[in-house]
Scaffold this motif. Structure first.
Motif, PDB file in Angstrom:
ATOM      1  N   ASP A   1       0.826  -1.217   0.000  1.00 11.68           N
ATOM      2  CA  ASP A   1       0.000   0.000   0.000  1.00 11.68           C
ATOM      3  C   ASP A   1       0.855   1.260   0.000  1.00 11.68           C
ATOM      4  O   ASP A   1       0.433   2.308  -0.508  1.00 11.68           O
ATOM      5  CB  ASP A   1      -0.922   0.006   1.223  1.00 11.68           C
ATOM      6  CG  ASP A   1      -2.107  -0.946   1.071  1.00 11.68           C
ATOM      7  OD1 ASP A   1      -2.333  -1.426  -0.048  1.00 11.68           O
ATOM      8  OD2 ASP A   1      -2.798  -1.189   2.084  1.00 11.68           O
ATOM      9  N   LEU A   2       2.059   1.170   0.581  1.00 10.28           N
ATOM     10  CA  LEU A   2       2.948   2.332   0.571  1.00 10.28           C
ATOM     11  C   LEU A   2       3.350   2.694  -0.857  1.00 10.28           C
ATOM     12  O   LEU A   2       3.474   3.872  -1.196  1.00 10.28           O
ATOM     13  CB  LEU A   2       4.196   2.055   1.415  1.00 10.28           C
ATOM     14  CG  LEU A   2       3.978   1.820   2.904  1.00 10.28           C
ATOM     15  CD1 LEU A   2       5.311   1.537   3.590  1.00 10.28           C
ATOM     16  CD2 LEU A   2       3.301   3.024   3.556  1.00 10.28           C
ATOM     17  N   ALA A   3       3.548   1.685  -1.684  1.00 13.86           N
ATOM     18  CA  ALA A   3       3.896   1.955  -3.091  1.00 13.86           C
ATOM     19  C   ALA A   3       2.739   2.640  -3.798  1.00 13.86           C
ATOM     20  O   ALA A   3       2.938   3.577  -4.594  1.00 13.86           O
ATOM     21  CB  ALA A   3       4.257   0.649  -3.798  1.00 13.86           C
ATOM     22  N   ALA A   4       1.497   2.197  -3.523  1.00 11.35           N
ATOM     23  CA  ALA A   4       0.333   2.839  -4.132  1.00 11.35           C
ATOM     24  C   ALA A   4       0.221   4.290  -3.693  1.00 11.35           C
ATOM     25  O   ALA A   4      -0.101   5.180  -4.497  1.00 11.35           O
ATOM     26  CB  ALA A   4      -0.930   2.061  -3.760  1.00 11.35           C
ATOM     27  N   LEU A   5       0.498   4.543  -2.431  1.00 11.44           N
ATOM     28  CA  LEU A   5       0.463   5.915  -1.923  1.00 11.44           C
ATOM     29  C   LEU A   5       1.527   6.774  -2.589  1.00 11.44           C
ATOM     30  O   LEU A   5       1.284   7.929  -2.956  1.00 11.44           O
ATOM     31  CB  LEU A   5       0.659   5.909  -0.410  1.00 11.44           C
ATOM     32  CG  LEU A   5      -0.524   5.372   0.399  1.00 11.44           C
ATOM     33  CD1 LEU A   5      -0.072   4.920   1.774  1.00 11.44           C
ATOM     34  CD2 LEU A   5      -1.610   6.428   0.522  1.00 11.44           C
ATOM     35  N   HIS A   6       2.719   6.195  -2.781  1.00 15.40           N
ATOM     36  CA  HIS A   6       3.798   6.940  -3.445  1.00 15.40           C
ATOM     37  C   HIS A   6       3.409   7.286  -4.885  1.00 15.40           C
ATOM     38  O   HIS A   6       3.646   8.407  -5.356  1.00 15.40           O
ATOM     39  CB  HIS A   6       5.085   6.120  -3.422  1.00 15.40           C
ATOM     40  CG  HIS A   6       6.257   6.825  -4.016  1.00 15.40           C
ATOM     41  ND1 HIS A   6       6.527   6.793  -5.363  1.00 15.40           N
ATOM     42  CD2 HIS A   6       7.213   7.603  -3.447  1.00 15.40           C
ATOM     43  CE1 HIS A   6       7.617   7.513  -5.600  1.00 15.40           C
ATOM     44  NE2 HIS A   6       8.043   8.016  -4.457  1.00 15.40           N
ATOM     45  N   ASP A   7       2.801   6.332  -5.581  1.00 12.46           N
ATOM     46  CA  ASP A   7       2.403   6.576  -6.968  1.00 12.46           C
ATOM     47  C   ASP A   7       1.328   7.656  -7.072  1.00 12.46           C
ATOM     48  O   ASP A   7       1.184   8.301  -8.115  1.00 12.46           O
ATOM     49  CB  ASP A   7       1.879   5.279  -7.595  1.00 12.46           C
ATOM     50  CG  ASP A   7       2.980   4.236  -7.766  1.00 12.46           C
ATOM     51  OD1 ASP A   7       4.172   4.607  -7.689  1.00 12.46           O
ATOM     52  OD2 ASP A   7       2.644   3.050  -7.960  1.00 12.46           O
ATOM     53  N   TRP A   8       0.579   7.849  -5.986  1.00 11.37           N
ATOM     54  CA  TRP A   8      -0.511   8.825  -5.974  1.00 11.37           C
ATOM     55  C   TRP A   8      -0.032  10.230  -5.625  1.00 11.37           C
ATOM     56  O   TRP A   8      -0.732  11.225  -5.874  1.00 11.37           O
ATOM     57  CB  TRP A   8      -1.554   8.338  -4.958  1.00 11.37           C
ATOM     58  CG  TRP A   8      -2.669   9.270  -4.644  1.00 11.37           C
ATOM     59  CD1 TRP A   8      -3.794   9.521  -5.388  1.00 11.37           C
ATOM     60  CD2 TRP A   8      -2.791  10.084  -3.461  1.00 11.37           C
ATOM     61  NE1 TRP A   8      -4.607  10.434  -4.734  1.00 11.37           N
ATOM     62  CE2 TRP A   8      -4.010  10.783  -3.547  1.00 11.37           C
ATOM     63  CE3 TRP A   8      -1.993  10.270  -2.338  1.00 11.37           C
ATOM     64  CZ2 TRP A   8      -4.449  11.669  -2.560  1.00 11.37           C
ATOM     65  CZ3 TRP A   8      -2.414  11.138  -1.353  1.00 11.37           C
ATOM     66  CH2 TRP A   8      -3.625  11.830  -1.469  1.00 11.37           C
ATOM     67  N   LEU A   9       1.172  10.367  -5.087  1.00  8.47           N
ATOM     68  CA  LEU A   9       1.664  11.654  -4.601  1.00  8.47           C
ATOM     69  C   LEU A   9       1.617  12.768  -5.646  1.00  8.47           C
ATOM     70  O   LEU A   9       1.309  13.922  -5.302  1.00  8.47           O
ATOM     71  CB  LEU A   9       3.090  11.503  -4.057  1.00  8.47           C
ATOM     72  CG  LEU A   9       3.233  10.762  -2.724  1.00  8.47           C
ATOM     73  CD1 LEU A   9       4.703  10.556  -2.377  1.00  8.47           C
ATOM     74  CD2 LEU A   9       2.520  11.518  -1.608  1.00  8.47           C
ATOM     75  N   PRO A  10       1.905  12.522  -6.921  1.00  7.72           N
ATOM     76  CA  PRO A  10       1.849  13.624  -7.897  1.00  7.72           C
ATOM     77  C   PRO A  10       0.492  14.294  -8.006  1.00  7.72           C
ATOM     78  O   PRO A  10       0.407  15.469  -8.387  1.00  7.72           O
ATOM     79  CB  PRO A  10       2.236  12.944  -9.215  1.00  7.72           C
ATOM     80  CG  PRO A  10       3.123  11.806  -8.794  1.00  7.72           C
ATOM     81  CD  PRO A  10       2.501  11.308  -7.518  1.00  7.72           C
TER      82      PRO A  10
END
Length: 607
Positions: free
Chosen positions: A445-454
């Motif tokens: 889920d941390l990777a999904a959150l990182h991908d959403w940051l932009p």
């Protein structure tokens, strides 16, 4: 051990010292006269203060570390629970407010835990592991004579206890075999056979939780918060004679919990709506809605502060309130009208951002609940982000006051606070999605959150992680399993290896933690696989690691082995160890040293 800095680290535009020096209140109890037993951290740790009906305050304790307490019903006496520098080995003492502030030892043995589980007229109920250091017994002690009666010594980790008003029955809640589950046992003091003296009300393997047990005044049953055969927790009544559970107040879209008045007439219900507390009064007999309870500002009235507490005469409720701009206040609720009044005022008006609520798509189609806090200043850190993961794992980030969030947004970071899978507050299905061998799904889920940051205008190349305890593990796991995504991390009392953590944590905690993470006997290979320490060669992020020397939950060795491994590989890793702390930083003097360093550390690596 860390040498505290004489001059704290300063970040341009951030007065973190002022934020960390903010005082907070919390409510522990209220008596029939309307006096409130409160906690107040003016000294740097939480001490007991009594708030009189006219609003005047009297300091009751001045202990080296934080403490908590309850009034002894019918007497001008306070039962005080305290430990030594965060070692969590709770001891019990008595304090008589009208006779000075001297503590009289009640139950003391520094080698074991004696935590307050309840108060009755002239008696206290406590849980203790003094038998073998692992299992907990439940003991009833007379305050005047010192005579003790063991109510339960059947083994297991006792999470809560409730003694009936007629003293015949004791409900013991044990940590269950399933993750995030409890088992209820009923002890009948008048039973004539062994089989009827101790009765299993629920099965040990049942996947359900039972919390907030409140007896009916006639001792015929109790009201309990449960998610038995439900996704969302609700309020139910358990009848002793029929052994049946019937629902009182339910909501299929939100988690509920509640507190029954001693006279049984009123039920205070909290609905957890995206983390905010929504309160209402219900009829204690039927569950019917009576009236809304309006809070001075939208916020949270439970964790991280004590639960609301009815006075013995059922007339009032003392409760705590925290919100993004409210560090912590004491409220008094009139149970007849539903009106509240604030006894304290800690609000930082207009200085702390209110979060936005999101649902972030995960790789497998799940939706991750999340808050975002926009930066409050344009600085060189514009576009950087800090993702803060809560402890637990079966906990919930809620919209409470956080000096860290306020400082990070003031420095120019966007702050993201998710409730990754495994978090409480969103139903039994969501809290179960990281159990045992699903652990790395939570990390994903941390990777999904990182991908959403932009989508928030953040630069994915300038993203950091921050977390404590399980959140610290998530910081390390994110940096180890997703090294290309995270530039820096702040790990506070986190686990670097799930194997060594389980091997070295306090014995009484091991069984409870193994049900969540997996057992050393059956799941060791997976635990090794999910341990950041075993991927240490992949870590690129700079790390600041903070730990208490007396931590009984996550031993200091977890931080030391991480620091040694990263330092040997030339990775930037700084270790701060505080000699007088346990699982976290309970003392303001240490927070004033550690948190400015952490904010400065992130400014250095993300600017």
């Amino acid at each position: 051990m860390v040498e505290r800095l004489s001059n704290p680290v300063r970040v341009p535009g951030v007065d973190l010292t002022e934020l960390l020096n903010t005082r907070t209140w919390r409510a522990f109890d209220v008596d029939d006269a309307g006096r409130v037993l409160a906690g107040w951290d003016d000294s740097g740790s939480v001490q007991l203060v009594e708030i009189a009906v006219d609003g005047t305050t009297t300091t009751l304790t001045a202990l080296p570390g934080s403490c908590a307490g309850r009034y002894l019903p019918g007497e001008r006496c306070v039962v005080v629970q305290h430990d030594d520098d965060g070692n969590e080995r709770a001891q019990l003492s008595l304090l008589y407010p009208d006779d000075g502030a001297e503590l009289t030892p009640l139950v003391h043995d520094a080698d074991y835990i004696h935590s307050l589980a309840g108060v009755l007229p002239g008696r206290v109920v406590y849980r203790t592991n003094r038998g073998n250091g692992i299992d907990f017994d439940v003991v009833l002690r007379s305050v005047s004579t010192g005579v003790e009666e063991v109510l339960y010594d059947g083994g297991g980790n006792v999470s809560s206890v409730a003694v009936s008003p007629n003293s015949r029955y004791t409900v013991v809640a044990l940590v269950g075999a399933q993750p995030v589950s409890t088992q209820l046992l009923l002890v009948d003091a008048l039973a004539v056979t062994v089989d009827t003296h101790l009765v299993e009300l629920t099965g040990a393997d049942e996947h359900a939780g039972y919390e907030n047990i409140h007896w009916l005044p006639d001792s015929s049953g109790f009201v309990v918060t449960s998610n038995r055969e439900r996704d969302m927790a609700a309020l139910a009544r358990y009848d002793i004679s029929s052994a049946e559970l019937s629902w009182l107040v339910t909501d299929d879209a939100h988690e509920l919990t509640g507190w029954l008045s001693p006279d049984g007439n009123t039920l205070l219900v909290e609905r957890n709506n995206e983390g905010w507390s929504e309160l209402a009064l219900h009829d204690g007999h039927t569950g019917d809605y009576l009236t809304e309870v309006a809070l001075p500002t939208p916020g949270v009235v439970t964790s991280p502060y004590p639960d609301p507490r009815f006075s013995p005469d059922s007339a009032t409720v003392a409760m705590s309130l925290t919100a993004p701009g409210v560090p912590g206040d004491v409220l008094l609720l009139d149970a007849a009208s539903g009106r509240t009044r604030a006894l304290t005022d800690s609000a930082l008006r207009g200085r702390v951002p209110v979060p936005q609520v999101h649902r972030i798509p995960a790789a497998d189609g799940e939706q991750i609940p999340c808050y975002s806090y926009a930066p409050s200043a344009e600085t060189a850190l514009a576009g950087s982000s800090v993702t803060i993961v809560h402890c637990g794992p079966e906990s919930q980030s809620r919209p409470v006051f956080s000096p860290v969030i306020a400082a990070l947004t003031a420095a120019g970071h966007t702050v993201v606070v998710p409730n990754v899978r495994g978090s409480a507050g969103y139903g039994k299905r969501w809290v179960s999605l990281d159990d045992v061998r699903l652990r790395l799904d939570s990390v994903a889920d941390l990777a999904a959150l990182h991908d959403w940051l932009p989508t928030l205008g953040c630069d994915p190349a300038r993203a950091a992680l921050w977390g404590g305890s399980y959140g610290g593990y998530m910081v390390l796991a994110g940096c180890a399993f997703q090294p290309e995504r995270w530039k820096a991390g702040v790990d506070i009392v986190g686990m670097s290896s799930l194997v060594t953590f389980l091997e070295n944590t306090s014995p009484y905690r091991r069984a409870a933690r193994e049900r969540e993470y997996g057992t050393l006997e059956h799941d060791r290979n997976f635990l090794e696989l999910a341990s950041p320490l075993n991927r240490i060669g992949d870590v690129r992020a700079a790390l600041l690691v903070i730990h208490g020397a007396n931590d009984p939950r996550v031993p200091l060795s977890e931080a030391e082995q991480l620091h040694a491994a990263l330092t040997a590989r030339g990775v930037d890793c700084e270790l701060l160890v505080y000699a007088d702390e346990g699982h976290g930083l309970a003392k303001r003097v240490n927070r004033l040293d550690a948190y400015p360093r952490a904010v400065g550390f992130l400014a250095k690596h993300l600017s």
